[in-house]
Design a protein around this motif. Structure first.
Motif, short mmCIF file in Angstrom:
data_model
loop_
_atom_site.label_atom_id
_atom_site.label_comp_id
_atom_site.label_asym_id
_atom_site.label_seq_id
_atom_site.Cartn_x
_atom_site.Cartn_y
_atom_site.Cartn_z
N LEU A 118 -3.97 -0.35 -13.43
CA LEU A 118 -2.79 -0.68 -12.63
C LEU A 118 -1.96 -1.74 -13.33
CD1 LEU A 118 -4.45 -1.08 -9.11
CD2 LEU A 118 -3.06 0.84 -9.89
N ILE A 122 -1.44 4.69 -7.24
CA ILE A 122 -0.97 3.43 -6.66
C ILE A 122 -2.03 2.94 -5.66
CG2 ILE A 122 0.37 4.63 -4.88
CD1 ILE A 122 2.48 2.36 -5.15
N TRP A 149 5.26 5.71 -5.56
CA TRP A 149 4.75 6.19 -6.85
C TRP A 149 5.71 7.22 -7.45
CZ3 TRP A 149 3.36 10.68 -9.27
CH2 TRP A 149 2.66 10.54 -10.48
N ARG A 196 -6.23 3.71 -1.85
CA ARG A 196 -6.21 4.02 -3.28
C ARG A 196 -5.78 5.48 -3.42
NH1 ARG A 196 -11.65 3.02 -5.65
NH2 ARG A 196 -11.13 0.86 -5.26
#
Length: 174
Positions: free
Chosen positions: A14, A49, A88, A120
């Protein structure tokens, strides 16, 4: 009795999300103040994301005569996951998205955490017009609460105008 949850899907790399959360709601999402389910964005990457989602208010706050006093699944967390995928696709594909299909939903907890959860969203397919992901909902200890697998989003640049109109309406009503 609910089944024991499997292990959550592995974490993925990330980077910081490029916009502040308020700016993301103002410029990317169309949700008014009552439907802003994302509390924080942990990060974004090519694989997905991760966000912190708020817990839903009780059903009596949503409807006049609810059949239940509590939710079986958390509608705010679910919508926060959909909102996260919009963020995203905006950042990674340059277009907004909306839900179009889910292959399965499995819940492993009888009650959702009252302090919210971690979402998640792992994207495993992204092609023209489509993003497919698996959404894991985790409690604060990392235990899997639920999984929405094979979640398909229709990705389309034309959604930007519709979102913009709704953003303006939400700002005026908010």
């Amino acid at each position: 009795r609910l089944p024991e949850p499997p292990a959550p899907a592995p974490e993925f790399p990330l980077a910081p999300y490029p916009l502040a959360l308020d700016k993301a709601y103002r410029d990317r999402l169309f949700h008014g103040p009552d439907m802003r389910g994302i509390r924080a964005i942990s990060g974004i990457g090519e694989d997905g994301i991760v966000v912190s989602a708020a817990a839903a208010l009780p059903p009596k706050n949503w409807m006049r005569r609810p059949w239940r006093d509590s939710w079986l699944g958390d509608p705010t967390a679910l919508d926060a996951a959909f909102q996260a995928l919009i963020l995203w696709t905006w950042e990674r594909r340059g277009a907004a998205c909306l839900p179009s299909f889910a292959a399965s939903y499995r819940q492993y907890a009888s009650r959702w955490p009252q302090d919210g959860c971690l979402v998640r969203a792992r994207v495993h397919k992204s092609v023209e017009g489509l993003a497919v992901s698996d959404l894991d909902f985790l409690d604060r200890s990392g235990r899997l609460i639920a999984r929405l697998a094979g979640y398909e989003s229709t990705v389309d640049k034309s959604l930007a105008e519709a979102f913009r109109k709704n953003i303006i309406v939400a700002a005026v009503e908010g």
